[in-house]
Enzyme design. Structure first.
Site, PDB file in Angstrom:
ATOM      1  N   ARG A 119       0.774  -1.178  -0.121  1.00  0.00           N
ATOM      2  CA  ARG A 119      -0.007  -0.035  -0.127  1.00  0.00           C
ATOM      3  C   ARG A 119       0.825   1.517   0.246  1.00  0.00           C
ATOM      4  O   ARG A 119       0.129   2.315  -0.248  1.00  0.00           O
ATOM      5  CB  ARG A 119      -0.895  -0.141   1.290  1.00  0.00           C
ATOM      6  CG  ARG A 119      -0.122  -0.169   2.637  1.00  0.00           C
ATOM      7  CD  ARG A 119      -1.391  -0.148   3.604  1.00  0.00           C
ATOM      8  NE  ARG A 119      -0.628  -0.286   4.907  1.00  0.00           N
ATOM      9  CZ  ARG A 119      -0.353  -1.346   5.492  1.00  0.00           C
ATOM     10  NH1 ARG A 119      -0.354  -2.156   5.128  1.00  0.00           N
ATOM     11  NH2 ARG A 119       0.292  -1.281   6.735  1.00  0.00           N
ATOM     12  N   TYR A 120       2.280   1.208   0.385  1.00  0.00           N
ATOM     13  CA  TYR A 120       3.124   2.088   0.370  1.00  0.00           C
ATOM     14  C   TYR A 120       3.873   2.463  -0.894  1.00  0.00           C
ATOM     15  O   TYR A 120       4.414   3.556  -1.118  1.00  0.00           O
ATOM     16  CB  TYR A 120       4.163   2.064   1.469  1.00  0.00           C
ATOM     17  CG  TYR A 120       3.126   2.053   2.905  1.00  0.00           C
ATOM     18  CD1 TYR A 120       2.319   3.198   3.233  1.00  0.00           C
ATOM     19  CD2 TYR A 120       3.584   1.150   3.524  1.00  0.00           C
ATOM     20  CE1 TYR A 120       1.943   3.170   4.612  1.00  0.00           C
ATOM     21  CE2 TYR A 120       2.988   1.144   5.020  1.00  0.00           C
ATOM     22  CZ  TYR A 120       2.080   1.895   5.158  1.00  0.00           C
ATOM     23  OH  TYR A 120       1.210   1.954   6.456  1.00  0.00           O
ATOM     24  N   THR A 121       4.020   1.401  -1.683  1.00  0.00           N
ATOM     25  CA  THR A 121       5.055   1.478  -2.762  1.00  0.00           C
ATOM     26  C   THR A 121       4.185   1.452  -3.987  1.00  0.00           C
ATOM     27  O   THR A 121       3.120   1.278  -4.086  1.00  0.00           O
ATOM     28  CB  THR A 121       5.981   0.165  -3.126  1.00  0.00           C
ATOM     29  OG1 THR A 121       4.942  -0.819  -2.839  1.00  0.00           O
ATOM     30  CG2 THR A 121       6.876  -0.016  -1.858  1.00  0.00           C
TER      31      THR A 121
END
Length: 828
Positions: A119-121
């Site tokens: 979800r962050y990359t």
């Protein structure tokens, strides 16, 4: 009542069938790459899914969670974590030689750090990944239904470069595994071209253009025979070694700097392993380990102790850590739906065959498309040539269907041609538009002829493959990172890395040991200071001095009857004024265990000889030197001691030497060692001298008639007596008097044979050290009192003495073979 929904099956048969189905599913559909595009299904689905999603290099990055969700929902229903992990690996420069995914964010590190949550990359396809999918919409590959039949997915990608070679593959299936190394893109393309140009080329000829793997992390491949074997058979092994250099700091210390690690090696684990080896004393000489890696590159620093050899430590690091590893080839891939171990040539042949198919299918697609368009244009040109009649037919027709039928009938047109005429806009009725249509039609006819020629001539297909690969090579190829070293890696011993030179080994009475270059020792000898330049304190002295070579093996015999070994180069080198290193740092001695004798075990000097052991209780033993060829790191038992007994000393003998043993009560016995047979290491030995009550052995030496016997008593008396005064008798007797023992002179402190030129160092129970030359001690008869050779305090007694080299002697006068024993009486 029997349930009709239940089916009875044989458990054994069901297990076999189900397991085989599962195994084949894992092998073909999950774990192994296809030889044609070099991709496993999950990687293929990720790239195809990203392409369909429009996450191409010319578009912004998209959230990884969006990509993995799309791939999982449409093509790969095996969990988002496996999809994300596969995508992360394709975005890591240390995993893929040419990354297929352009990652944005934390995608891990070669230290073993994991990537951030999906979800962050963000990610998108890399430019070279587009070459794997190029022309996929031109019917170049077959498509199949996805897992639920709602989508279509490619069976294989067009793969316009040999991805299986370029990025390699690893995977574990059921009962089999694959491990294919990555290669340089330019070299891989050149190898494919060579096979196309010279179909009969051999593996060795192929290796002229693709000499070996090219790992993303660089490093060194040691030797090429393993590469040839692997390329020839599909299986083999090579040695990968880190790229290192030895730097010298401003303070003169050495450090090892690692700039490239072997493929797949975790840098942090190497760090931890080296620290653990140093803490466990399995690797001596390392003072610090630092990882100074940055965005500019890898830099892993190992600081070396000043007196240690960086070359030797590096050799041991290669042996003990992952700074040197083996890479095992197992080039297993799916060929025609079957897992098969393939040679380099077979991989290339499969790729060429597949690319021919891709080019043929693409050419047919382009030809069909061109023919369809030419067919339409042909109809339009007919209509323009009969424009008034066409317009009249259309105006007089009640419906478009009637008009289409009339046109087909009047001008012999196809349904598609007639429909195109009806769909034609009025502006295309101009003369200029007719010229454009005619020009396009002529170009299409030329294109169709060219495409037909390609399909008719296999050599043109080969030319197209080569030209398109050359373009990929021009755009994406970069220099080789892994260096291929000539010659096989040898299992180097440390001494192979150490220059052989003559050295001196000194051991002080307090157990400090060091190595000195003999050149330095000679230089300080000419200064006239002698052994006083050996760096010991006033309360210590050099007790053992051995002239040897850095490649020689030294044996250390202890009072506990054990023997240890060290190579001379393993003893740290110090300056002549330095104290040295406590020997307990080099040998795993037990509490109370001390070195009694050091012997140079040079083969030329010990061949055919024996070790002669003497214990405090008068036991002697002779053992062949060859029994001590393999000595463990924690030592070896040299002889079995009785309770309360200790080893006094060890002599290197020829098998025919005379031995003299002296006892505390002033008796001695001389006998020829030939009267004692050689015994094994575990033997206790036989009686050498029959001791009187409360007596013990204080010294033993080889003796020749041209020597003298030196004895010193506890109260400071001493004398020299000719060796001829000591007749040779059988072993085991009580012996004859070697000194007249009285309360005045005290018990015997030690016995040794001398030539008359040596110095002796005497130590008292108060720690006082006195030095004198043997020539200063009077010559008297055997059974005499002796003369006072030194004045002692009232409560002082001599406990031990040893021979040392005279201060004004030259290096040539050092008694290198240590014929004489060291008198010791430390237990009192």
């Amino acid at each position: 009542m029997q349930d009709r929904n239940l089916i009875d099956v044989n458990l054994t048969s069901e297990m076999k069938t189900s397991f085989i189905d599962y195994a084949m599913s894992v092998i073909v559909a999950r774990a192994l790459p296809d030889v044609r595009d070099g991709l496993k299904p999950v990687h293929r689905r990720i790239l195809y899914g990203m392409n369909e999603l429009g996450v191409t290099p010319d578009k912004p990055h998209k959230k990884s969670a969006r990509i993995t969700g799309d791939v999982m929902g449409k093509y790969h229903p095996h969990g988002d974590s496996s999809i994300y992990e596969a995508m992360v690996r394709m975005a890591q420069w240390w995993s893929y030689r040419h990354m297929l995914v352009d990652g944005h964010g934390n995608f891990g590190s070669m230290d073993g750090d994991g990537a951030a949550a999906q979800r962050y990359t963000e990610a998108r396809m890399s430019k070279i990944a587009l070459e794997l999918l190029r022309d996929i919409n031109k019917n170049t590959v077959n498509f199949q239904d996805n897992y639920d039949g709602s989508e279509r997915e490619p069976v294989v990608l067009p793969a316009r470069f040999p991805n299986l070679l370029v990025n390699g593959a690893t995977g574990i299936a059921v009962g089999m595994a694959t491990n294919i190394p990555p290669h340089n893109l330019a070299e891989s393309i050149d190898a494919v071209k060579m096979v196309m140009e010279h179909p009969d080329c051999t593996t060795r000829e192929l290796m002229e253009v693709i000499p070996g793997p090219d790992f993303p992390t660089g490093a060194l491949v040691m030797g090429r025979s393993g590469i040839h074997r692997a390329y020839d058979t599909g299986k083999g092994s090579i040695v990968l070694r880190s790229r290192t250099e030895i730097e010298t700091t401003q303070t003169g210390r050495e450090r090892i700097v690692v700039t490239e690690f072997p493929y797949g090696v975790n840098k942090t684990k190497v760090h931890e392993h080296i620290v653990r080896l140093a803490q466990e004393k399995r690797l001596e000489g390392i003072t610090a380990v630092r990882d100074e890696s940055s965005r500019e590159g890898v830099r892993f620093v190992i600081e070396i102790r000043r007196e240690a050899s960086a070359t030797v430590i590096l050799n041991n690091l290669f042996k003990l850590t992952s700074l040197q590893t083996n890479f095992s080839f197992n080039m297993l891939a799916i060929e025609n739906g079957v897992p098969k171990i393939l040679s380099l040539r077979q991989i290339i042949d499969n790729y060429i065959s597949y690319q021919k198919e891709v080019i043929i299918r693409r050419t047919r697609f382009d030809k069909d498309k061109a023919e369809a368009r030419a067919h339409i244009l042909e109809g339009l040109l007919i209509a323009l040539d009969h424009l008034d009649e066409v317009i009249a037919i259309i105006r007089n027709s009640e419906t478009d269907v009637i008009a289409q039928t009339e046109l087909m009938s009047r001008f012999d047109l196809s349904e598609r041609q007639s429909q195109a005429i009806l769909d034609m806009r009025l502006r295309r009725l101009t003369g200029l538009e007719r010229d454009k249509i005619q020009s396009e039609y002529d170009d299409l006819l030329a294109l169709i002829a060219d495409l037909s020629d390609i399909l008719a001539k296999p050599e043109r297909i080969i030319t197209i493959i080569k030209e398109e690969m050359d373009e990929i090579k021009r755009k994406y190829a970069n220099p080789r990172r892994t260096e291929l070293m000539v010659g096989e890696v040898l299992s180097l011993e440390d001494e192979d890395l150490i220059e052989e030179e003559d050295v001196l080994i000194t051991l002080s009475n307090k157990g400090y040991i060091k190595r000195l270059a003999q050149d330095e020792f000679r230089a300080q000898k000419r200064g006239g200071r002698g052994v006083q330049g050996t760096g010991v304190n006033n309360d210590d002295f050099v007790r053992e001095l051995v002239s040897t070579s850095t490649h020689d093996t030294l044996l250390f015999f202890t009072n506990f009857g054990r023997v240890y070994r060290l190579k001379a180069y393993e003893i740290p080198e110090y300056g002549r004024t330095a104290k040295g290193l406590p020997i307990v740092n080099l040998l795993k001695l037990e509490d109370g265990e001390t070195i009694q004798t050091i012997i140079n075990a040079r083969k030329e000097e010990t061949a055919g000889k024996s070790f002669f052991f003497t214990t405090k209780q008068g036991i002697v033993k002779r053992t062949e030197v060859s029994e001590f060829n393999n000595i463990r790191q924690n030592g070896l038992r040299a002889l079995k001691l009785k309770e309360g007994d200790q080893l006094i000393n060890v002599l290197l003998t020829s098998g025919q030497d005379d031995i003299i043993i002296g006892t505390h009560s002033g008796y001695s016995v001389r006998f020829n060692e030939a009267s004692i047979r050689n015994m094994g290491r575990s033997a206790t030995g036989v009686r050498g001298v029959k001791l009187r009550e409360d007596d013990r052995v204080v010294g033993a030496s080889r003796i020749r008639d041209n020597q003298e016997v030196l004895v010193i008593t506890e109260n400071g008396f001493g004398k020299r007596t000719s060796a001829t005064d000591y007749p040779t008798k059988g072993r085991g007797g009580k012996g004859i008097k070697t000194a007249n023992i009285t309360p005045k002179n005290g018990q015997l402190a030690g016995l040794v044979t001398v030539d008359g030129t040596e110095d002796i160092m005497v130590i008292t129970n108060k720690g006082v050290i006195i030095r004198t030359n043997v020539a200063n001690i009077s010559q008297t008869g055997r059974a005499t009192l002796g003369v006072k050779i030194m004045k002692l305090d009232a409560d002082a007694k001599i406990v031990t003495f040893t021979l040392v080299q005279p201060e004004d002697s030259s290096i040539a006068e050092i008694n290198t073979d240590r014929e004489n024993s060291i008198s010791k009486n430390k237990d009192n």
